[in-house]
Design a protein around this motif. Structure first.
Motif: not given
Length: 128
Positions: A60, A64, A67, A72, A75, A78-79
């Motif tokens: 993952i 990501v 991004g 982003s 991103a 998510v990170v």
């Protein structure tokens, strides 16, 4: 278009490295889980869980991380979430007898989170 701060580029590189190391470490841990469980006194189930989580999170993060370079905000979220899960996985490693691996994983993930939320990084991600 906002100029990407060097800290964001550095975080993206760290994130790529983190993803690659998670995948490699998870695969190695999965392959050697019986030996690790026997020598460390930890349970095979905990070690297997930690290995699988490491592999999935690594994949993952690699996907990501790109991004992050583009600024982003999704991103970054998510990170950040993955790094928090990675910290939890590091704690699992600590309780599975993998002290050094757990500590390194926790500290590395914390570094990435801190660098993602500096003032300049905030400006870069919100300027998109």
């Amino acid at each position: 278009m906002a100029v990407r701060p060097g800290s964001v580029t550095f975080v993206a590189v760290l994130t790529y490295i983190n993803g690659i190391l998670n995948v490699i470490g998870g695969v190695i841990l999965l392959i050697t889980r019986d030996q690790v469980a026997g020598s460390a006194g930890g349970g095979v189930a905990g070690i297997t869980t930690a290995a699988i989580i490491s592999i999935l999170l690594g994949i993952i993060v690699i996907i990501v991380a790109r991004g992050l370079l583009r600024g982003s905000p999704g991103a970054r979220v998510v990170v950040t979430v993955v790094m928090i899960i990675d910290i939890v996985n590091g704690v699992i490693l600590l309780f599975s007898g993998q002290l050094a691996s757990g500590i390194v994983q926790i500290l590395w993930s914390l570094l990435i989170i801190v660098l993602l939320f500096t003032r300049r990084a905030n400006g870069f991600f919100t300027g998109r």
